[in-house]
Design a protein around this motif. Sequence first.
Motif, mmCIF file in Angstrom:
data_model
loop_
_atom_site.group_PDB
_atom_site.id
_atom_site.type_symbol
_atom_site.label_atom_id
_atom_site.label_comp_id
_atom_site.label_asym_id
_atom_site.label_seq_id
_atom_site.Cartn_x
_atom_site.Cartn_y
_atom_site.Cartn_z
ATOM 1 N N GLN A 95 -9.604 -1.176 -4.222
ATOM 2 C CA GLN A 95 -10.232 -0.623 -4.387
ATOM 3 C C GLN A 95 -10.705 0.590 -3.151
ATOM 4 O O GLN A 95 -10.882 1.098 -3.719
ATOM 5 C CB GLN A 95 -11.357 -1.599 -3.934
ATOM 6 C CG GLN A 95 -11.825 -2.167 -4.951
ATOM 7 C CD GLN A 95 -12.938 -3.421 -4.528
ATOM 8 O OE1 GLN A 95 -13.028 -4.034 -2.777
ATOM 9 N NE2 GLN A 95 -13.655 -4.833 -5.186
ATOM 10 N N GLN A 96 -9.908 0.287 -2.635
ATOM 11 C CA GLN A 96 -9.269 1.305 -0.844
ATOM 12 C C GLN A 96 -8.162 2.873 -2.121
ATOM 13 O O GLN A 96 -9.156 3.565 -1.593
ATOM 14 C CB GLN A 96 -8.944 0.708 -0.192
ATOM 15 C CG GLN A 96 -9.746 -0.019 0.817
ATOM 16 C CD GLN A 96 -8.918 -0.649 1.851
ATOM 17 O OE1 GLN A 96 -8.150 -0.160 2.244
ATOM 18 N NE2 GLN A 96 -9.501 -1.899 2.062
ATOM 19 N N ALA A 101 -7.058 -12.006 -2.855
ATOM 20 C CA ALA A 101 -8.398 -10.778 -2.210
ATOM 21 C C ALA A 101 -8.182 -9.745 -1.833
ATOM 22 O O ALA A 101 -8.654 -8.892 -1.489
ATOM 23 C CB ALA A 101 -9.415 -12.615 -1.899
ATOM 24 N N LYS A 102 -6.830 -9.674 -1.102
ATOM 25 C CA LYS A 102 -6.262 -8.601 0.667
ATOM 26 C C LYS A 102 -6.291 -7.646 -0.794
ATOM 27 O O LYS A 102 -6.922 -6.951 -0.150
ATOM 28 C CB LYS A 102 -5.942 -9.468 1.244
ATOM 29 C CG LYS A 102 -6.147 -9.851 2.290
ATOM 30 C CD LYS A 102 -6.350 -8.998 3.310
ATOM 31 C CE LYS A 102 -6.575 -9.756 4.620
ATOM 32 N NZ LYS A 102 -7.320 -8.618 5.975
ATOM 33 N N VAL A 156 -7.084 -7.580 -4.150
ATOM 34 C CA VAL A 156 -8.299 -6.653 -4.088
ATOM 35 C C VAL A 156 -9.189 -5.032 -3.569
ATOM 36 O O VAL A 156 -9.337 -4.543 -4.313
ATOM 37 C CB VAL A 156 -9.634 -7.679 -4.759
ATOM 38 C CG1 VAL A 156 -10.547 -7.126 -5.175
ATOM 39 C CG2 VAL A 156 -9.016 -8.312 -5.939
ATOM 40 N N GLU A 157 -9.211 -5.834 -1.988
ATOM 41 C CA GLU A 157 -9.937 -4.962 -1.334
ATOM 42 C C GLU A 157 -8.950 -3.014 -1.621
ATOM 43 O O GLU A 157 -9.086 -2.334 -1.180
ATOM 44 C CB GLU A 157 -9.524 -5.095 -0.142
ATOM 45 C CG GLU A 157 -10.928 -6.552 -0.266
ATOM 46 C CD GLU A 157 -10.932 -7.424 1.436
ATOM 47 O OE1 GLU A 157 -9.811 -6.819 2.298
ATOM 48 O OE2 GLU A 157 -11.404 -7.766 1.297
ATOM 49 N N LEU A 158 -7.238 -3.547 -1.162
ATOM 50 C CA LEU A 158 -6.291 -2.193 -1.367
ATOM 51 C C LEU A 158 -6.700 -1.572 -2.456
ATOM 52 O O LEU A 158 -6.671 -0.180 -2.255
ATOM 53 C CB LEU A 158 -5.108 -2.818 -0.944
ATOM 54 C CG LEU A 158 -3.844 -1.748 -1.145
ATOM 55 C CD1 LEU A 158 -3.703 -1.436 -0.484
ATOM 56 C CD2 LEU A 158 -2.494 -2.675 -1.670
ATOM 57 N N ARG A 214 0.495 -1.316 0.277
ATOM 58 C CA ARG A 214 -0.317 -0.185 0.108
ATOM 59 C C ARG A 214 1.304 1.663 -0.349
ATOM 60 O O ARG A 214 0.744 1.979 -0.669
ATOM 61 C CB ARG A 214 -1.292 0.259 1.358
ATOM 62 C CG ARG A 214 -1.396 1.650 1.533
ATOM 63 C CD ARG A 214 -2.205 1.380 2.550
ATOM 64 N NE ARG A 214 -3.114 0.848 2.986
ATOM 65 C CZ ARG A 214 -4.958 1.383 2.334
ATOM 66 N NH1 ARG A 214 -4.788 2.966 1.761
ATOM 67 N NH2 ARG A 214 -6.209 1.086 2.423
#
Length: 376
Positions: free
Chosen positions: A271-272, A264-265, A267-269, A211
């Motif tokens: 999107q954030q 999966a994690k 993809v969440e990152l 990130r």
Amino acid sequence: MEALGWYVVVLLTINRFREASTTTTTTTTTTSSVAVEAMFVFGDSLSDPGNNNALLTIAKGNFLPQGIDFPGGVTGRFCNGLIGPDHLGNMLGLGLIPAFQNPNTKGSNILKGVNYASSAAGILNDSLAILGERWTFDQQIEQFATKTLPDLRSQALRSKHGNKELTLDVFLANSLFYSNIGSNDFIDYAVATYKYPDASAYIDLTMIQHRRQLKDLYQLGGRKFLVFGLAPLGCLPIAILLFNKHAPTDCSDKLNQIILRWNAKFVELIQQLNHELHGAYFLYFDVYSEFLRVTNDPSRYGFKQVRNACCGAGLLNSEYMCLTPTAPVCANRSEYVFWDSFHATEAMYRILARQAFDGTLQATFPRNVQQFFQPM
């Protein structure tokens, strides 16, 4: 047992690995209708054009049969021919993106972009340090910030599409930032589980670091990003050999389950970041699903071998890996998904690059790289 297997691979690699640099005239269909200024590539051996050649490392491939299908000969890429960024650069009308460590990559030669990728690099700075020197992702970002950006500022930037003058900010905003990294972190995880006994904690650790790295590239001017998820590492020939030798037609499900959790994690990152960073768009490429789509229906794509490596010998051509100039090589390379025990063939990279360029990567806009840069 799995950790021991990976450790054996690393030790074998230490004793026999090699690598190099690259240019070629191998062709991919070139597309010139997209308004992209440059492409800046960050990653590991999946994208390395020879940046490790002058480093004190065993993670380099500057010897045959690496590059056997390059008209110019050995290059430094871990492949028989073109790798992903090469194909995509051609599709974007940029051609091959020069290696950062090439002495000629300066001045006007950087106006179509720079490739910083380094074999054995990881998201974490200590991943695969056992192999020797390599440019970590943090160091690649530093090279972009401290060397490439000042060089670009010193030049009069003009658009490749209309020849109008551009500010550096506009030039970067109309460039593609290509990031494909993380595989080596999970090779390292499998080797050294005593350092990271909990998979969830390790996934979180890499995600926090990644990130920050992607936000650093945003702060340096990146706006359009193509970011890769991880491929099913459990389907690599070497992973099957080590973890599924009793069933060599099957992937290692245990390793793939960890990769799915990371993806999966991630993809969440993504999107954030798309929500948090004004003016930026991160396009996620689900390589895991694309890889399985090809290997589950290989004849549709012209492949006959989806488990065996093209270069090497023994079971899956991976008991004796493609690490010496005398390694045996298949004659029908376009029929193989894997070039060696770890890396894809030019044919497979071409399919993945084409999907990134004009395929459907996700349901929301933009769906592919081409749509990033089509004139409005």
